[in-house]
Write a protein that holds these residues in place. Structure first.
Motif, PDB file in Angstrom:
ATOM      1  N   LEU A 233     -46.341  57.711  82.280  1.00 19.81           N
ATOM      2  CA  LEU A 233     -45.880  58.726  81.332  1.00 19.81           C
ATOM      3  C   LEU A 233     -44.566  58.228  80.721  1.00 19.81           C
ATOM      4  O   LEU A 233     -43.891  57.371  81.311  1.00 19.81           O
ATOM      5  N   PRO A 234     -44.194  58.773  79.563  1.00 24.38           N
ATOM      6  CA  PRO A 234     -42.903  58.359  78.985  1.00 24.38           C
ATOM      7  C   PRO A 234     -41.761  58.586  79.979  1.00 24.38           C
ATOM      8  O   PRO A 234     -41.797  59.547  80.760  1.00 24.38           O
ATOM      9  N   ARG A 235     -40.765  57.737  79.930  1.00 27.18           N
ATOM     10  CA  ARG A 235     -39.614  57.887  80.859  1.00 27.18           C
ATOM     11  C   ARG A 235     -38.776  59.101  80.467  1.00 27.18           C
ATOM     12  O   ARG A 235     -37.939  59.554  81.242  1.00 27.18           O
ATOM     13  N   SER A 236     -39.030  59.631  79.265  1.00 24.92           N
ATOM     14  CA  SER A 236     -38.326  60.837  78.831  1.00 24.92           C
ATOM     15  C   SER A 236     -39.006  62.099  79.375  1.00 24.92           C
ATOM     16  O   SER A 236     -38.540  63.211  79.126  1.00 24.92           O
ATOM     17  N   HIS A 237     -40.101  61.954  80.125  1.00 29.37           N
ATOM     18  CA  HIS A 237     -40.806  63.126  80.666  1.00 29.37           C
ATOM     19  C   HIS A 237     -39.830  63.948  81.514  1.00 29.37           C
ATOM     20  O   HIS A 237     -39.086  63.384  82.321  1.00 29.37           O
ATOM     21  N   PRO A 238     -39.853  65.304  81.353  1.00 38.31           N
ATOM     22  CA  PRO A 238     -38.824  66.116  82.023  1.00 38.31           C
ATOM     23  C   PRO A 238     -38.911  66.110  83.549  1.00 38.31           C
ATOM     24  O   PRO A 238     -37.906  66.350  84.216  1.00 38.31           O
ATOM     25  N   ASP A 239     -40.096  65.856  84.107  1.00 41.22           N
ATOM     26  CA  ASP A 239     -40.226  65.891  85.573  1.00 41.22           C
ATOM     27  C   ASP A 239     -40.029  64.486  86.141  1.00 41.22           C
ATOM     28  O   ASP A 239     -40.859  63.604  85.926  1.00 41.22           O
TER      29      ASP A 239
ATOM     30  N   GLU B 126     -42.829  62.591  87.715  1.00 43.11           N
ATOM     31  CA  GLU B 126     -43.963  62.182  86.880  1.00 43.11           C
ATOM     32  C   GLU B 126     -43.566  61.089  85.893  1.00 43.11           C
ATOM     33  O   GLU B 126     -44.429  60.361  85.419  1.00 43.11           O
ATOM     34  N   ALA B 127     -42.291  61.001  85.558  1.00 41.34           N
ATOM     35  CA  ALA B 127     -41.849  60.112  84.479  1.00 41.34           C
ATOM     36  C   ALA B 127     -42.115  58.648  84.827  1.00 41.34           C
ATOM     37  O   ALA B 127     -41.972  58.229  85.983  1.00 41.34           O
TER      38      ALA B 127
ATOM     39  N   TYR C  69     -47.320  57.598  90.067  1.00 43.49           N
ATOM     40  CA  TYR C  69     -48.197  56.955  91.064  1.00 43.49           C
ATOM     41  C   TYR C  69     -48.243  57.754  92.370  1.00 43.49           C
ATOM     42  O   TYR C  69     -49.258  57.793  93.048  1.00 43.49           O
ATOM     43  N   ARG C  70     -47.115  58.346  92.744  1.00 44.84           N
ATOM     44  CA  ARG C  70     -47.073  59.045  94.040  1.00 44.84           C
ATOM     45  C   ARG C  70     -48.104  60.171  94.083  1.00 44.84           C
ATOM     46  O   ARG C  70     -48.901  60.268  95.015  1.00 44.84           O
ATOM     47  N   GLY C  71     -48.079  61.032  93.053  1.00 47.27           N
ATOM     48  CA  GLY C  71     -49.005  62.164  93.015  1.00 47.27           C
ATOM     49  C   GLY C  71     -50.450  61.693  92.926  1.00 47.27           C
ATOM     50  O   GLY C  71     -51.343  62.270  93.561  1.00 47.27           O
TER      51      GLY C  71
END
Ligand SMILES: C[S@@+](CC[C@H](N)C(=O)[O-])C[C@H]1O[C@@H](n2cnc3c(N)ncnc32)[C@H](O)[C@@H]1O
Length: 303
Positions: free
Chosen positions: A214-220, A223-224, A229-231
């Motif tokens: 996901l974009p590194r700007s993702h708020p979580d 998840e960013a 990968y963890r989830g």
């Protein structure tokens, strides 16, 4: 027609763009032949950086050229030897027929305007691993436009197996579907996030390939970037066959080039993938990092 904003500034493997420049220089052949030292090769890459950028290699990606293996096939042989030693593959001998077919499929791939950071040794490696493991049921979480999956689809389907490619991007999925249509129902392309797909799936997998981002700007922050990968690893575990195998792209925690930019990537990965590593250490019985261009993690879960 795809929205231009979704397309990459280059089409196909980025390595093809870089290679067109590298082959113009004798140092490239010397490095491949083993007569140019690693440090001289790194200095060569720094010297030709402006040429690589002018040819279309994004400036930050030039640094990864220092990690190109001398020879992709040798890389795979050495990787298999290491994985055999770790008990992750039964045998250190790559199956040549599968590799040839994987590279043929990769070369014929219709990229549909997309570009990929999957490097030749990473394409060959996945093919060699699927063959060594006799994979029959694969899931790709973050399959993008299906290029990496194409390196193993024929191998799996010929064995009577199946693969499912999962990505929330419908445009990328359309390119994947077009390329994998020849396999009929044996290769499915699902438009969903990994979590959505896995929540509804009844499938059991013996090969899990994770390359979502996901974009590194993702708020979580969970998840960013590659933190996702963890989830995905946690969610796929209930769907794993006993002795399931795992391949993760962008597992880069070790870098011997001395390149400051790559040291920054390692530091970022320490932060971004820290929680994933903890889950991998707990849930996988063995996990090995292979020093491909972008770094590949390979693991096995025996339970
Ligand atoms: C851009 S690709 C990674 C590129 C790939 N390493 C390559 O070079 O070919 C990452 C993909 O992850 C997908 N993705 C993002 N969130 C996801 C999720 N929650 N589950 C599965 N895939 C996801 C994106 O749509 C994208 O296609």
């Amino acid at each position: 027609m795809l929205d231009q904003a979704t397309l990459s500034p280059f089409e196909g493997p980025l390595h093809d763009v870089a290679r067109r420049v590298l082959v113009r220089h004798p140092e490239h052949a010397m490095y491949r032949a083993g007569v140019l030292s690693a440090s001289a090769y790194y200095a060569f890459v720094d010297r030709i950086a402006p040429e690589l950028v002018a040819a279309g290699v994004p400036a930050c990606e030039v640094h990864f050229a220092k990690r190109y293996p001398r020879d992709p096939e040798l890389f795979v042989r050495e990787a298999l030897a290491r994985l055999a030693h770790a008990g992750i593959v039964p045998d250190a001998t790559p199956q040549r027929a599968g590799a040839a077919s994987a590279m043929e499929h990769a070369a014929q791939y219709d990229h549909g305007g997309y570009g990929t950071f999957i490097y030749p040794e990473e394409a060959l490696l996945l093919s060699a691993l699927a063959a060594a493991w006799s994979a029959r049921s694969a899931v790709f979480l973050g399959s993008y436009y299906g290029y990496w999956a194409s390196c193993v689809a024929a191998e799996i389907v010929t064995r009577g197996g199946r693969a499912v490619l999962v990505d929330p991007d419908p445009h990328a999925n359309a390119v994947a579907r077009r390329n994998h249509a020849r396999y009929g129902d044996a290769v499915r392309v699902e438009t969903a996030t990994g979590a959505e797909f896995l929540a509804a799936a009844n499938d059991t997998f013996d090969l899990v390939v994770i390359d979502a981002e996901l974009p590194r700007s993702h708020p979580d922050p969970d998840e960013a970037g590659k933190a996702i990968y963890r989830g995905l690893l946690r969610d796929v575990l209930p769907h794993c066959a006993p002795r399931a195998h795992f391949v993760f792209h962008n597992i880069l925690f070790e870098d011997v080039t001395g390149d400051a930019y790559l040291a920054g990537i390692v530091a970022r990965n320490e932060r971004e993938l820290g929680r994933f590593r903890a889950v991998a250490a707990r849930e996988l019985d063995t996990f090995v990092e292979l020093a491909s261009t972008e770094g590949v993690g390979v693991g096995v879960r025996l339970r």
